[in-house]
Scaffold this active site. Structure first.
Site, PDB file in Angstrom:
ATOM      1  N   HIS A   1      12.599  -3.087   2.094  1.00 12.06           N
ATOM      2  CA  HIS A   1      12.439  -1.704   2.389  1.00 12.06           C
ATOM      3  C   HIS A   1      13.558  -0.475   1.556  1.00 12.06           C
ATOM      4  O   HIS A   1      14.429  -0.814   1.460  1.00 12.06           O
ATOM      5  CB  HIS A   1      12.403  -1.608   3.814  1.00 12.06           C
ATOM      6  CG  HIS A   1      11.237  -2.516   4.226  1.00 12.06           C
ATOM      7  ND1 HIS A   1       9.753  -2.643   4.227  1.00 12.06           N
ATOM      8  CD2 HIS A   1      11.641  -3.699   4.466  1.00 12.06           C
ATOM      9  CE1 HIS A   1       9.593  -3.559   4.942  1.00 12.06           C
ATOM     10  NE2 HIS A   1      10.741  -3.729   5.411  1.00 12.06           N
TER      11      HIS A   1
ATOM     12  N   SER B   1      13.555   2.684   2.954  1.00  9.43           N
ATOM     13  CA  SER B   1      13.714   3.118   4.029  1.00  9.43           C
ATOM     14  C   SER B   1      14.206   2.213   4.944  1.00  9.43           C
ATOM     15  O   SER B   1      14.010   1.143   4.944  1.00  9.43           O
ATOM     16  CB  SER B   1      12.825   4.330   4.626  1.00  9.43           C
ATOM     17  OG  SER B   1      11.885   3.165   5.101  1.00  9.43           O
TER      18      SER B   1
ATOM     19  N   ARG C   1      13.697   4.112  12.142  1.00  7.50           N
ATOM     20  CA  ARG C   1      12.531   4.930  12.716  1.00  7.50           C
ATOM     21  C   ARG C   1      11.461   4.311  13.559  1.00  7.50           C
ATOM     22  O   ARG C   1      12.335   4.315  14.630  1.00  7.50           O
ATOM     23  CB  ARG C   1      11.622   4.208  11.018  1.00  7.50           C
ATOM     24  CG  ARG C   1      12.193   5.157   9.924  1.00  7.50           C
ATOM     25  CD  ARG C   1      11.561   4.877   8.039  1.00  7.50           C
ATOM     26  NE  ARG C   1      10.574   6.185   8.324  1.00  7.50           N
ATOM     27  CZ  ARG C   1       9.520   5.986   7.572  1.00  7.50           C
ATOM     28  NH1 ARG C   1       9.677   4.599   7.207  1.00  7.50           N
ATOM     29  NH2 ARG C   1       9.231   6.667   7.705  1.00  7.50           N
TER      30      ARG C   1
ATOM     31  N   TYR D   1      10.982   9.053   1.338  1.00  9.38           N
ATOM     32  CA  TYR D   1      11.045   7.553   0.011  1.00  9.38           C
ATOM     33  C   TYR D   1      12.016   8.212  -1.179  1.00  9.38           C
ATOM     34  O   TYR D   1      12.060   7.308  -2.212  1.00  9.38           O
ATOM     35  CB  TYR D   1       9.769   7.496  -0.154  1.00  9.38           C
ATOM     36  CG  TYR D   1       9.051   6.276   1.310  1.00  9.38           C
ATOM     37  CD1 TYR D   1       9.808   5.499   1.577  1.00  9.38           C
ATOM     38  CD2 TYR D   1       8.305   7.642   1.884  1.00  9.38           C
ATOM     39  CE1 TYR D   1       8.906   4.629   3.054  1.00  9.38           C
ATOM     40  CE2 TYR D   1       7.849   7.021   3.146  1.00  9.38           C
ATOM     41  CZ  TYR D   1       8.073   5.482   3.330  1.00  9.38           C
ATOM     42  OH  TYR D   1       7.782   5.238   4.897  1.00  9.38           O
TER      43      TYR D   1
ATOM     44  N   ASP E   1       1.482 -15.619   6.800  1.00 12.92           N
ATOM     45  CA  ASP E   1       0.467 -16.852   6.726  1.00 12.92           C
ATOM     46  C   ASP E   1       1.049 -16.803   5.131  1.00 12.92           C
ATOM     47  O   ASP E   1       1.298 -18.261   5.018  1.00 12.92           O
ATOM     48  CB  ASP E   1      -1.136 -17.101   7.455  1.00 12.92           C
ATOM     49  CG  ASP E   1      -0.791 -17.438   8.156  1.00 12.92           C
ATOM     50  OD1 ASP E   1       0.718 -17.063   9.253  1.00 12.92           O
ATOM     51  OD2 ASP E   1      -1.728 -17.636   8.827  1.00 12.92           O
TER      52      ASP E   1
ATOM     53  N   GLU F   1      12.552  -9.927   1.351  1.00  8.69           N
ATOM     54  CA  GLU F   1      11.493  -8.686   2.695  1.00  8.69           C
ATOM     55  C   GLU F   1      13.122  -7.233   1.521  1.00  8.69           C
ATOM     56  O   GLU F   1      14.471  -7.908   2.232  1.00  8.69           O
ATOM     57  CB  GLU F   1      11.245  -8.800   4.106  1.00  8.69           C
ATOM     58  CG  GLU F   1      10.938  -7.277   4.059  1.00  8.69           C
ATOM     59  CD  GLU F   1      10.380  -7.561   5.881  1.00  8.69           C
ATOM     60  OE1 GLU F   1      10.984  -8.299   6.349  1.00  8.69           O
ATOM     61  OE2 GLU F   1      10.427  -6.221   6.721  1.00  8.69           O
TER      62      GLU F   1
ATOM     63  N   ARG G   1       7.665   0.923  13.379  1.00  8.51           N
ATOM     64  CA  ARG G   1       8.095  -0.102  11.731  1.00  8.51           C
ATOM     65  C   ARG G   1       9.286  -0.575  12.378  1.00  8.51           C
ATOM     66  O   ARG G   1       9.829  -1.633  11.302  1.00  8.51           O
ATOM     67  CB  ARG G   1       8.627   1.455  10.624  1.00  8.51           C
ATOM     68  CG  ARG G   1       7.586   2.171  10.709  1.00  8.51           C
ATOM     69  CD  ARG G   1       7.957   3.072  10.229  1.00  8.51           C
ATOM     70  NE  ARG G   1       7.241   4.771  10.023  1.00  8.51           N
ATOM     71  CZ  ARG G   1       6.163   4.216   8.952  1.00  8.51           C
ATOM     72  NH1 ARG G   1       5.850   3.649   8.308  1.00  8.51           N
ATOM     73  NH2 ARG G   1       5.592   5.335   8.911  1.00  8.51           N
TER      74      ARG G   1
ATOM     75  N   HIS H   1       4.126  -4.216   8.824  1.00  8.32           N
ATOM     76  CA  HIS H   1       3.974  -4.663  10.418  1.00  8.32           C
ATOM     77  C   HIS H   1       2.665  -4.738  11.067  1.00  8.32           C
ATOM     78  O   HIS H   1       2.879  -4.337  12.172  1.00  8.32           O
ATOM     79  CB  HIS H   1       4.003  -2.901  10.917  1.00  8.32           C
ATOM     80  CG  HIS H   1       5.831  -1.619  10.139  1.00  8.32           C
ATOM     81  ND1 HIS H   1       7.203  -2.289  10.030  1.00  8.32           N
ATOM     82  CD2 HIS H   1       5.494  -0.870   9.526  1.00  8.32           C
ATOM     83  CE1 HIS H   1       7.302  -1.972   8.826  1.00  8.32           C
ATOM     84  NE2 HIS H   1       6.917  -1.033   8.342  1.00  8.32           N
TER      85      HIS H   1
ATOM     86  N   ASN I   1       8.240  -5.912  -1.311  1.00 11.75           N
ATOM     87  CA  ASN I   1       7.860  -4.619  -0.266  1.00 11.75           C
ATOM     88  C   ASN I   1       6.434  -3.952   0.025  1.00 11.75           C
ATOM     89  O   ASN I   1       6.056  -3.811  -0.861  1.00 11.75           O
ATOM     90  CB  ASN I   1       8.097  -2.942  -1.138  1.00 11.75           C
ATOM     91  CG  ASN I   1       8.415  -2.289  -0.470  1.00 11.75           C
ATOM     92  OD1 ASN I   1       8.145  -1.978   1.251  1.00 11.75           O
ATOM     93  ND2 ASN I   1       9.035  -0.933  -0.434  1.00 11.75           N
TER      94      ASN I   1
ATOM     95  N   ARG J   1       4.982  10.978  -2.605  1.00  8.82           N
ATOM     96  CA  ARG J   1       5.122  10.706  -0.993  1.00  8.82           C
ATOM     97  C   ARG J   1       5.547  10.504   0.088  1.00  8.82           C
ATOM     98  O   ARG J   1       7.286  10.501  -0.143  1.00  8.82           O
ATOM     99  CB  ARG J   1       4.265   9.249  -0.928  1.00  8.82           C
ATOM    100  CG  ARG J   1       3.968   8.507   0.336  1.00  8.82           C
ATOM    101  CD  ARG J   1       4.043   7.142   0.395  1.00  8.82           C
ATOM    102  NE  ARG J   1       4.234   6.610   1.150  1.00  8.82           N
ATOM    103  CZ  ARG J   1       4.777   5.366   1.909  1.00  8.82           C
ATOM    104  NH1 ARG J   1       4.810   4.388   1.208  1.00  8.82           N
ATOM    105  NH2 ARG J   1       4.276   4.730   3.640  1.00  8.82           N
TER     106      ARG J   1
ATOM    107  N   PRO K   1       0.496  -1.013  -0.228  1.00  6.71           N
ATOM    108  CA  PRO K   1      -0.094  -0.437  -0.286  1.00  6.71           C
ATOM    109  C   PRO K   1       0.677   1.728   0.050  1.00  6.71           C
ATOM    110  O   PRO K   1       1.355   1.257   0.272  1.00  6.71           O
ATOM    111  CB  PRO K   1      -0.692   0.235   1.117  1.00  6.71           C
ATOM    112  CG  PRO K   1      -0.333  -1.176   2.427  1.00  6.71           C
ATOM    113  CD  PRO K   1       0.368  -2.222   1.008  1.00  6.71           C
ATOM    114  N   ASN K   2      -0.126   2.589  -0.657  1.00  5.56           N
ATOM    115  CA  ASN K   2       1.005   3.448  -0.860  1.00  5.56           C
ATOM    116  C   ASN K   2       2.162   3.885  -1.531  1.00  5.56           C
ATOM    117  O   ASN K   2       2.522   4.786  -1.790  1.00  5.56           O
ATOM    118  CB  ASN K   2       1.228   4.113   0.217  1.00  5.56           C
ATOM    119  CG  ASN K   2      -0.110   4.898   1.249  1.00  5.56           C
ATOM    120  OD1 ASN K   2      -0.917   4.781   0.826  1.00  5.56           O
ATOM    121  ND2 ASN K   2       0.149   4.021   2.598  1.00  5.56           N
TER     122      ASN K   2
ATOM    123  N   ALA L   1       3.202  -0.998   4.812  1.00  2.00           N
ATOM    124  CA  ALA L   1       2.843  -0.777   6.110  1.00  2.00           C
ATOM    125  C   ALA L   1       2.606  -2.242   6.441  1.00  2.00           C
ATOM    126  O   ALA L   1       2.240  -2.495   7.506  1.00  2.00           O
ATOM    127  CB  ALA L   1       1.768  -0.166   6.099  1.00  2.00           C
TER     128      ALA L   1
HETATM  129  C1  DQA Z   1       8.552   0.918   3.856  1.00  2.00           C
HETATM  130  C2  DQA Z   1       8.678   1.135   5.233  1.00  2.00           C
HETATM  131  C3  DQA Z   1       7.339   0.980   5.976  1.00  2.00           C
HETATM  132  O1  DQA Z   1       7.677   1.091   6.749  1.00  2.00           O
HETATM  133  C4  DQA Z   1       6.368   1.498   5.552  1.00  2.00           C
HETATM  134  O2  DQA Z   1       4.950   2.053   5.889  1.00  2.00           O
HETATM  135  C5  DQA Z   1       5.954   1.319   3.506  1.00  2.00           C
HETATM  136  C6  DQA Z   1       7.643   2.244   2.819  1.00  2.00           C
HETATM  137  C7  DQA Z   1       9.779   0.880   2.960  1.00  2.00           C
HETATM  138  O3  DQA Z   1       9.895   1.513   1.475  1.00  2.00           O
HETATM  139  O4  DQA Z   1      10.879   2.186   3.259  1.00  2.00           O
HETATM  140  O5  DQA Z   1       5.044   2.362   3.402  1.00  2.00           O
HETATM  141  O6  DQA Z   1       8.043  -0.782   3.262  1.00  2.00           O
END
Ligand code: DQA
Length: 146
Positions: free
Chosen positions: A99, A101, A106, A22, A86, A97, A110, A79, A73, A17, A9-10, A76
């Site tokens: 990210h 950031s 942070r 980011y 699962d 995994e 997170r 977390h 990635n 953003r 998401p996002n 959110a």
């Molecule tokens: C993220 C880090 C997450 O905590 C955050 O919710 C994101 C982006 C990152 O790529 O740094 O949406 O996954």
């Protein structure tokens, strides 16, 4: 070999953003960069984004047999999502995994990943380059080349 990149998401908002956190690259910019590197490595990449937890779960469920590894990635949902955890566990294929950031530097919420323990490993903090490192990890999942 196909490597599936899943974005949560996002991440569709990247570029506008919180650029201080980011960066300025859009998800399309990152996809282009990943695909360029993938073609040099001789692998295929499929790149997807969803804001929906259920859609991400379905994509993970559908991946075995079609993809060699997933670079995820989960944003959110990293977390919060037992469902993603699962799905990864059930899929039985390597998931990396990533990210943009450094989540460990942070907010406290997170610093906890519900998916880390079922992933092969975690890459965080390198901006868009986290995606290239994820690609390299996926390609070399069975050990580094001779
Ligand atoms: C993220 C880090 C997450 O905590 C955050 O919710 C994101 C982006 C990152 O790529 O740094 O949406 O996954």
């Amino acid at each position: 070999m196909t490597i599936l990149f899943l974005n949560g998401p996002n991440l569709n908002l990247l570029g506008r953003r919180e650029p201080a956190v980011y960066g300025k690259a859009t998800l399309a910019d990152i996809e282009q960069m990943v695909k360029k590197h993938a073609s040099k490595l001789g692998v295929d990449v499929e790149f997807r984004q969803s804001n929906s937890e259920g859609e991400l779960v379905s994509w993970i469920q559908e991946a075995p047999g079609k993809c060699a590894a997933i670079v995820l990635n989960a944003a959110a949902y990293t977390h919060t999502s037992v469902a993603l955890r699962d799905a990864i566990s059930a899929a039985g294929l390597p998931v990396i995994e990533i990210h943009l950031s450094n989540v460990h530097a942070r907010e406290e919420f997170r610093q906890k990943s519900l998916i880390a323990s079922v992933c092969k490993g975690q890459i965080a903090g390198f901006g868009p380059y986290s995606y290239i490192l994820g690609l390299q990890a996926a390609v070399n999942i069975n050990g580094p080349p001779d």
